[in-house]
Scaffold this active site. Structure first.
Site, mmCIF file in Angstrom:
data_model
loop_
_atom_site.group_PDB
_atom_site.id
_atom_site.type_symbol
_atom_site.label_atom_id
_atom_site.label_comp_id
_atom_site.label_asym_id
_atom_site.label_seq_id
_atom_site.Cartn_x
_atom_site.Cartn_y
_atom_site.Cartn_z
ATOM 1 N N ASP A 200 -16.152 -1.292 -9.328
ATOM 2 C CA ASP A 200 -17.456 -1.718 -9.813
ATOM 3 C C ASP A 200 -17.301 -2.532 -11.095
ATOM 4 O O ASP A 200 -16.293 -2.433 -11.797
ATOM 5 C CB ASP A 200 -18.334 -0.502 -10.112
ATOM 6 C CG ASP A 200 -19.073 -0.003 -8.884
ATOM 7 O OD1 ASP A 200 -19.073 -0.714 -7.868
ATOM 8 O OD2 ASP A 200 -19.631 1.113 -8.949
ATOM 9 N N LYS A 222 -18.418 -8.777 -5.257
ATOM 10 C CA LYS A 222 -18.108 -10.021 -4.560
ATOM 11 C C LYS A 222 -17.787 -9.800 -3.077
ATOM 12 O O LYS A 222 -17.324 -10.713 -2.402
ATOM 13 C CB LYS A 222 -16.931 -10.715 -5.247
ATOM 14 C CG LYS A 222 -17.262 -11.162 -6.669
ATOM 15 C CD LYS A 222 -16.094 -11.882 -7.325
ATOM 16 C CE LYS A 222 -16.458 -12.314 -8.748
ATOM 17 N NZ LYS A 222 -15.323 -12.989 -9.426
#
Length: 410
Positions: A200, A222
């Site tokens: 994260d 992403k």
């Protein structure tokens, strides 16, 4: 005997009688390991420290509340002699010799038939260090070596390859509030053993730079989402890599189960038949205020603290927080993910009875080199956030505990 080194061996004491003479600090240090080994422990001592007495009360050891008597070592496999009575220690040592019981003496190692090594454990491995030269025994030196080896195993700087096949799966690791030193020992070890790390944004990023080159690091923000929601895509990525036989670490900031959607990931993995290990982390709700000098509780000031999510405003229909009830509490209120909603939160608390003068502290980038603390009150916090340009991630602390510690430097 002093001319020869000690022979190292691991004793399997489960269910076997072990006698400990003396209930002081030495026994207090040694008993937990003997209990963990499953030994049938008899403590002989007229007195004991509170911790040792608690072990007896819990049934972990049998306490004979008297002095040593000849015959106490009968049927023993191992003995630890640690009384303050030299004559009793000598007599017990002689009995151990007669009965061929391996015996450790805390007061006179040269007269003992066994020595206790400096030990530590990591990932199912026990490290035991003994001085080979009996005439130059240096407990501090052996302890320092032990510490260096165990620390290396725990933080991954000393890596020994696994020659047995590892069970693939996922470890859900709470990385703590941001400082890489605040991740748990177990979490750091699992990172060092990982094939894939899905991290994260708020995880301890500095730890990623320490990973070996072969480790695949994936930024959770992403991951291509496509037709999936963000959390579903992360779940699928965890499952996909684990099914490829890889050891996967899901690195999250704080604790996985404190507003971290950790249970959603556990449930998804369970449905897919993927084994998952949960490693708790230090929650920013407590650690960040502490790092800024703010105790969430303090005697005579706050007897409770409440942690709430501020990611939706109090007037948002999605909010599950009972803000009117929180306003009536007298303890500490810690708000996570609430910087951009703090104006509405303050208005709601004031409207339902909390004093406008209630102190508020905002701690931005807590525990990192960029940490800063901004103080205000409920009446001024919204304007203060704008004026000071406070940005997430920041922890908001509301309550009198804000004023307990030393005032922050201007």
């Amino acid at each position: 005997m002093a001319e020869h080194p000690a022979y190292p061996v691991g004793l399997r004491l489960s269910g076997r009688r072990v006698v400990v003479l003396g209930g002081g600090q030495v026994a207090q240090r040694r008993l937990p390991a003997l209990i963990a080994a499953g030994a049938d422990i008899v403590l002989v001592s007229p007195e004991a420290t509170p911790s040792v007495e608690a072990m007896a009360d819990a049934g972990e050891i049998t306490w004979r509340q008297r002095r040593y008597q000849d015959g106490d070592l009968a049927d023993a496999w191992y003995a630890l002699i640690a009384t303050g009575d030299h004559e009793a220690n000598t007599a017990a040592s002689a009995e151990a010799e007669r009965r061929r019981v391996w015996c450790v003496r805390a007061d006179d190692a040269d007269r003992a038939t066994a020595w206790t090594p400096a030990t530590g454990t990591s990932a199912g491995v026990t490290v035991a260090v003994l001085t080979t030269d009996a005439r130059g025994r240096d407990p501090r030196h052996t302890a320092a070596i032990r510490d260096a080896v165990v620390e290396g195993l725990r933080d991954g700087t000393l890596v020994a390859p696994h020659h047995r096949t590892r069970t693939p799966g996922v470890a859900l690791v709470g990385g703590g509030p941001g400082d890489p030193d605040l991740i748990t020992v177990r979490g750091r070890r699992l990172l060092a053993e990982a094939d894939v790390v899905i991290a994260d944004r708020l995880g301890p990023r500095d730890l990623l730079a320490e990973l070996p080159p072969h480790v695949e690091v994936i930024d959770a923000a992403k991951i291509p989402y496509g037709r999936y929601m963000a959390q579903e895509a992360i779940n699928n990525a965890l499952i996909e890599h684990a099914k490829q036989g890889k050891s996967v670490v899901r690195l999250k900031g704080g604790d996985p189960f404190v507003f971290g959607r950790g249970m959603e990931e556990v449930q998804a993995l369970a449905e897919a038949g993927i084994p998952c290990t949960v490693v708790p982390g230090i929650s920013s709700s407590i650690s960040v205020p502490g790092a800024a000098g703010i105790p969430v509780t303090h005697r005579g000031v706050a007897h409770e603290f409440t942690v709430v999510s501020g990611h939706v405003a109090p007037d948002d229909e999605r909010s599950l927080v009972d803000w009117p009830s929180l306003a009536r509490l007298t303890g500490t209120l810690v708000v996570l993910m609430g910087v951009d909603k703090i104006g509405k939160i303050a208005e709601t608390l004031i409207a339902h009875g909390r004093s406008p003068k209630t102190p508020v502290a905002l701690v931005q980038e807590g525990t990192t080199a960029a940490q800063r603390r901004v103080d205000a009150t409920l009446a001024t916090v919204a304007e203060t956030v704008r004026a000071e340009d406070v940005k997430p991630p920041a922890v908001v602390v509301i309550g009198e505990v804000v004023t307990v510690g030393p005032r922050p430097a201007p």
